[in-house]
Design a protein around this motif. Structure first.
Motif, mmCIF file in Angstrom:
data_model
loop_
_atom_site.group_PDB
_atom_site.id
_atom_site.type_symbol
_atom_site.label_atom_id
_atom_site.label_comp_id
_atom_site.label_asym_id
_atom_site.label_seq_id
_atom_site.Cartn_x
_atom_site.Cartn_y
_atom_site.Cartn_z
ATOM 1 N N PHE A 1 8.670 -1.614 -5.799
ATOM 2 C CA PHE A 1 7.706 -2.049 -4.799
ATOM 3 C C PHE A 1 7.311 -3.491 -5.098
ATOM 4 O O PHE A 1 6.864 -3.804 -6.203
ATOM 5 C CB PHE A 1 6.460 -1.173 -4.795
ATOM 6 N N LEU A 2 7.497 -4.351 -4.113
ATOM 7 C CA LEU A 2 7.036 -5.729 -4.188
ATOM 8 C C LEU A 2 5.651 -5.780 -3.566
ATOM 9 O O LEU A 2 5.480 -5.431 -2.394
ATOM 10 C CB LEU A 2 7.997 -6.648 -3.434
ATOM 11 N N THR A 3 4.652 -6.157 -4.350
ATOM 12 C CA THR A 3 3.299 -6.277 -3.815
ATOM 13 C C THR A 3 3.163 -7.645 -3.177
ATOM 14 O O THR A 3 3.201 -8.674 -3.857
ATOM 15 C CB THR A 3 2.246 -6.094 -4.919
ATOM 16 N N GLU A 4 3.007 -7.635 -1.858
ATOM 17 C CA GLU A 4 3.013 -8.861 -1.060
ATOM 18 C C GLU A 4 1.837 -8.813 -0.087
ATOM 19 O O GLU A 4 1.817 -7.989 0.819
ATOM 20 C CB GLU A 4 4.337 -8.972 -0.301
ATOM 21 N N GLY A 5 0.830 -9.665 -0.304
ATOM 22 C CA GLY A 5 -0.347 -9.652 0.569
ATOM 23 C C GLY A 5 -1.070 -8.329 0.488
ATOM 24 O O GLY A 5 -1.511 -7.893 -0.574
ATOM 25 N N SER A 6 -1.176 -7.625 1.614
ATOM 26 C CA SER A 6 -1.875 -6.340 1.665
ATOM 27 C C SER A 6 -0.907 -5.166 1.725
ATOM 28 O O SER A 6 -1.261 -4.088 2.214
ATOM 29 C CB SER A 6 -2.800 -6.299 2.895
ATOM 30 N N SER A 7 0.308 -5.356 1.223
ATOM 31 C CA SER A 7 1.327 -4.315 1.340
ATOM 32 C C SER A 7 2.070 -4.075 0.034
ATOM 33 O O SER A 7 2.282 -4.994 -0.757
ATOM 34 C CB SER A 7 2.370 -4.703 2.399
ATOM 35 N N PHE A 8 2.462 -2.824 -0.158
ATOM 36 C CA PHE A 8 3.523 -2.471 -1.078
ATOM 37 C C PHE A 8 4.801 -2.429 -0.237
ATOM 38 O O PHE A 8 4.915 -1.635 0.694
ATOM 39 C CB PHE A 8 3.292 -1.096 -1.702
ATOM 40 N N VAL B 1 3.747 0.152 2.673
ATOM 41 C CA VAL B 1 2.531 0.962 2.650
ATOM 42 C C VAL B 1 1.390 -0.038 2.556
ATOM 43 O O VAL B 1 1.292 -0.793 1.587
ATOM 44 C CB VAL B 1 2.512 1.947 1.472
ATOM 45 N N ASP B 2 0.525 -0.059 3.569
ATOM 46 C CA ASP B 2 -0.458 -1.120 3.718
ATOM 47 C C ASP B 2 -1.865 -0.644 3.383
ATOM 48 O O ASP B 2 -2.214 0.526 3.602
ATOM 49 C CB ASP B 2 -0.439 -1.642 5.162
ATOM 50 N N GLY B 3 -2.674 -1.551 2.867
ATOM 51 C CA GLY B 3 -4.055 -1.232 2.546
ATOM 52 C C GLY B 3 -4.756 -2.447 1.975
ATOM 53 O O GLY B 3 -4.196 -3.536 1.873
ATOM 54 N N ASP B 4 -5.998 -2.245 1.572
ATOM 55 C CA ASP B 4 -6.840 -3.321 1.065
ATOM 56 C C ASP B 4 -6.643 -3.492 -0.431
ATOM 57 O O ASP B 4 -6.981 -2.612 -1.223
ATOM 58 C CB ASP B 4 -8.309 -2.994 1.387
ATOM 59 N N THR B 5 -6.064 -4.599 -0.839
ATOM 60 C CA THR B 5 -5.851 -4.980 -2.234
ATOM 61 C C THR B 5 -4.979 -3.960 -2.966
ATOM 62 O O THR B 5 -5.431 -3.198 -3.825
ATOM 63 C CB THR B 5 -7.187 -5.140 -2.983
ATOM 64 N N PRO B 6 -3.684 -3.938 -2.658
ATOM 65 C CA PRO B 6 -2.772 -3.034 -3.370
ATOM 66 C C PRO B 6 -2.695 -3.410 -4.846
ATOM 67 O O PRO B 6 -2.644 -4.587 -5.201
ATOM 68 C CB PRO B 6 -1.436 -3.258 -2.655
ATOM 69 N N ALA B 7 -2.677 -2.406 -5.722
ATOM 70 C CA ALA B 7 -2.730 -2.686 -7.163
ATOM 71 C C ALA B 7 -1.738 -1.828 -7.936
ATOM 72 O O ALA B 7 -0.573 -2.150 -8.020
ATOM 73 C CB ALA B 7 -4.154 -2.485 -7.669
ATOM 74 N N HIS B 8 -2.188 -0.693 -8.491
ATOM 75 C CA HIS B 8 -1.356 0.091 -9.394
ATOM 76 C C HIS B 8 -0.301 0.926 -8.674
ATOM 77 O O HIS B 8 -0.551 1.486 -7.607
ATOM 78 C CB HIS B 8 -2.229 1.038 -10.219
ATOM 79 N N VAL B 9 0.870 1.029 -9.322
ATOM 80 C CA VAL B 9 1.952 1.919 -8.911
ATOM 81 C C VAL B 9 2.285 2.802 -10.106
ATOM 82 O O VAL B 9 2.587 2.296 -11.185
ATOM 83 C CB VAL B 9 3.210 1.133 -8.503
ATOM 84 N N VAL B 10 2.218 4.129 -9.927
ATOM 85 C CA VAL B 10 2.583 5.041 -11.007
ATOM 86 C C VAL B 10 3.463 6.149 -10.443
ATOM 87 O O VAL B 10 3.456 6.414 -9.242
ATOM 88 C CB VAL B 10 1.341 5.659 -11.698
ATOM 89 N N SER B 11 4.200 6.814 -11.315
ATOM 90 C CA SER B 11 5.022 7.951 -10.889
ATOM 91 C C SER B 11 5.038 9.002 -11.976
ATOM 92 O O SER B 11 5.112 8.686 -13.170
ATOM 93 C CB SER B 11 6.450 7.500 -10.579
ATOM 94 N N HIS B 12 4.944 10.265 -11.555
ATOM 95 C CA HIS B 12 4.987 11.404 -12.459
ATOM 96 C C HIS B 12 5.600 12.587 -11.729
ATOM 97 O O HIS B 12 5.255 12.862 -10.574
ATOM 98 C CB HIS B 12 3.570 11.802 -12.924
ATOM 99 N N ASP B 13 6.518 13.282 -12.398
ATOM 100 C CA ASP B 13 7.068 14.536 -11.877
ATOM 101 C C ASP B 13 7.608 14.404 -10.458
ATOM 102 O O ASP B 13 7.444 15.305 -9.641
ATOM 103 C CB ASP B 13 5.996 15.641 -11.907
ATOM 104 N N GLY B 14 8.251 13.276 -10.147
ATOM 105 C CA GLY B 14 8.850 13.108 -8.837
ATOM 106 C C GLY B 14 7.893 12.675 -7.753
ATOM 107 O O GLY B 14 8.288 12.570 -6.584
ATOM 108 N N SER C 1 9.819 4.288 8.063
ATOM 109 C CA SER C 1 8.562 4.241 7.318
ATOM 110 C C SER C 1 8.637 5.218 6.157
ATOM 111 O O SER C 1 9.595 5.997 6.048
ATOM 112 C CB SER C 1 7.369 4.587 8.225
ATOM 113 N N LEU C 2 7.649 5.172 5.282
ATOM 114 C CA LEU C 2 7.543 6.096 4.164
ATOM 115 C C LEU C 2 6.368 7.040 4.427
ATOM 116 O O LEU C 2 5.234 6.586 4.622
ATOM 117 C CB LEU C 2 7.324 5.326 2.857
ATOM 118 N N GLU C 3 6.646 8.321 4.450
ATOM 119 C CA GLU C 3 5.584 9.302 4.679
ATOM 120 C C GLU C 3 4.744 9.460 3.415
ATOM 121 O O GLU C 3 5.278 9.715 2.331
ATOM 122 C CB GLU C 3 6.193 10.643 5.068
#
Length: 495
Positions: free
Chosen positions: A125-132, A162-175, A201-203
């Motif tokens: 995921f490239l964090t760009e502006g208000s999007s992942f 995936v859009d929102g206000d101030t995208p920050a952390h990306v984590v993954s666990h168990d798929g 899009s990504l659900e």
């Protein structure tokens, strides 16, 4: 683009990644052919006309690339997992071959960019502006019976966001992946198996934490979830129905989520570490009034986490000690590395070694059990951390026994082989590398129903005689980042 590099062959590298340089060679041959064609045209029609024709061709090629449908990309089967490196810089991001460090493709993007592994062994995921924004690194593996098949294709920066206000952390666990938005405290989860740059899009499923804050959340496979508290005093755990199971408010300045064995989730505090053990929270104190552990770095199967360690509350004094946190015993010990480092300078080695790059240019290799310094390797020249956390500074990423080290001052990236104890590839670029990650191209548990961890490293064998780096690539002027979720943008910006 990559303008120059130097390669020294490693036997460990040959056996693990023998096929990786082929794509770079083909691209170089194509460039040489284009140069020959343009020279011939210049002789026939004049240098000015040839230059104009070349510019027009370049414009057409660029337009075609921008309009390319990701489904039209050709894929090639590889002899084994082929890692790729994604790196950001001012104005864009590049995907590099993981062995030669050749630029496979570059993508324009505006503003300050962050890059995070998605967690499926293929995407980022490239964090760009208000999007992942979803990036396909173009390398992946598919389980097939008792072995895996591996493939590569061209990288692709998609319009799936995936859009929102101030995208920050990306984590993954168990798929399951989770994206956190600091501006609202909202977080969005998704199935890693559904990541696809060819989709419209990504659900995702949306959740709300207790409020806006610089935080992190983890959604697990059963729907239960871990989330930090609005005032950053700690964390809470909720079951699949959203009922709070446990809560701990004894972790001031909570930050730096990382996962360990047996369902352990740990976060750093300003006086220790808070651990969720799968059933309840437990706080482990450092014994000092202020001793901030802002980022934690795990190693698969180990209860010991590597952490940064700051004792100056004003942040004026550099960090020169690292923390080793045993989440089983609760012991927190520190190791002096005798030179400053920052949050982008920590990783774990193939056997769980603590890796620390310091401002004297050395890579420290530390035994996580004893804190003993095992080795020091000179990698880059001395450097000083910039005051602005967004400014490029040396960063490291580890992949098996390989360590990638960026050097913004020289606009280089170095590939270090821990087995050989030396730098085996150095590539120079026309940009200053900033953030860096490694996409390893291997199947990931929880993403494929056919995944069998007993065969995750069972690659197809390939004959070293057919892909001999010593003979084919020693004289090339080119050679072909255990995630602690160290995403920093607040406080001392080790987000």
């Amino acid at each position: 683009m990559n303008t120059a590099s130097k390669t020294v062959t490693s036997l460990a590298l040959v056996s693990a990644l023998a096929l990786s340089a082929c794509a770079g060679e083909n691209g170089e041959e194509a460039e040489e052919q284009n140069d020959s064609d343009q020279n011939a045209a210049a002789e026939d029609t004049g240098a000015d006309e040839a230059e104009g024709a070349a510019d027009a061709d370049d414009d057409a090629d660029a337009e075609g690339e921008d309009d390319m449908d990701p489904s039209e990309r050709e894929q090639q089967e590889a002899g084994g997992a082929e890692p790729r490196v994604a790196v950001t810089y001012d104005g864009g991001a590049a995907v590099l071959d993981g062995v030669s460090l050749d630029v496979i493709d570059e993508f324009d993007a505006d503003g300050f960019l962050r890059i995070n592994e998605a967690g499926d062994g293929r995407h980022a995921f490239l964090t760009e502006g208000s999007s992942f924004r979803l990036l396909d690194a173009g390398t992946w593996g598919e389980p097939h019976g008792e072995h895996n098949h591996y493939y590569t294709t061209e990288p692709y920066l998609s319009d799936v966001t995936v859009d929102g206000d101030t995208p920050a952390h990306v984590v993954s666990h168990d798929g399951i992946g989770t994206l956190f938005f600091d501006g609202t405290g909202e977080y969005r989860s998704f199935d890693l198996a559904e990541l696809d740059v060819e989709a419209e899009s990504l659900e995702t499923e949306s959740y709300e934490s207790e409020g806006e804050h610089h935080g992190v959340a983890v959604v697990l496979e059963d729907g239960s979830r871990f989330e930090t508290l609005e005032d950053r005093s700690g964390a809470r755990f909720l079951d699949a129905d959203g009922e709070e199971m446990d809560r701990n408010e004894n972790c001031p300045g909570v930050h730096g989520e990382a996962a360990g064995p047996e369902g352990v989730i740990a976060v750093g505090c300003e006086d220790g570490v808070l651990v969720w053990d799968g059933e309840q929270f437990e706080k482990h104190d450092t014994g000092e009034d202020y001793s901030r552990i802002g980022n934690l770095f795990p190693s698969e199967g180990s209860p010991i986490f590597l952490g940064d360690y700051r004792t100056d509350q004003d942040g004026e004094e550099p960090m020169t000690e690292v923390a080793l946190v045993n989440t089983e015993s609760g012991d927190i010990s520190t190791v002096n590395v005798d030179s400053p480092y920052n949050f982008r300078n920590l990783q774990r080695g193939p056997d769980g070694e603590a890796l620390v790059l310091t401002e004297d240019g050395q890579l420290h290799i530390i035994d996580p059990e004893t804190g003993e310094h095992l080795e020091h390797i000179d990698v880059i020249d001395e450097w000083t951390e910039p005051e602005d956390w967004q400014e490029p500074r040396p960063a490291i990423r580890a992949h098996d026994d390989l360590v990638y080290v960026t050097d913004p001052d020289s606009q280089e990236i170095h590939l270090l082989d821990l087995t050989e104890g030396e730098v085996i590839t150095t590539a120079e670029f026309d940009f200053e590398p900033n953030e860096i990650i490694v996409i390893d191209g291997r199947p990931v548990g929880g993403v494929s129903s056919d995944y069998d961890e007993d065969h995750e490293d069972d690659d197809h064998a390939h004959d070293d005689d057919d892909h001999d780096h010593d003979e084919d690539h020693d004289d090339d002027d080119h050679g072909h980042d255990d995630d602690g979720h160290d995403h920093d943008h607040e406080d001392d910006h080790d987000h």
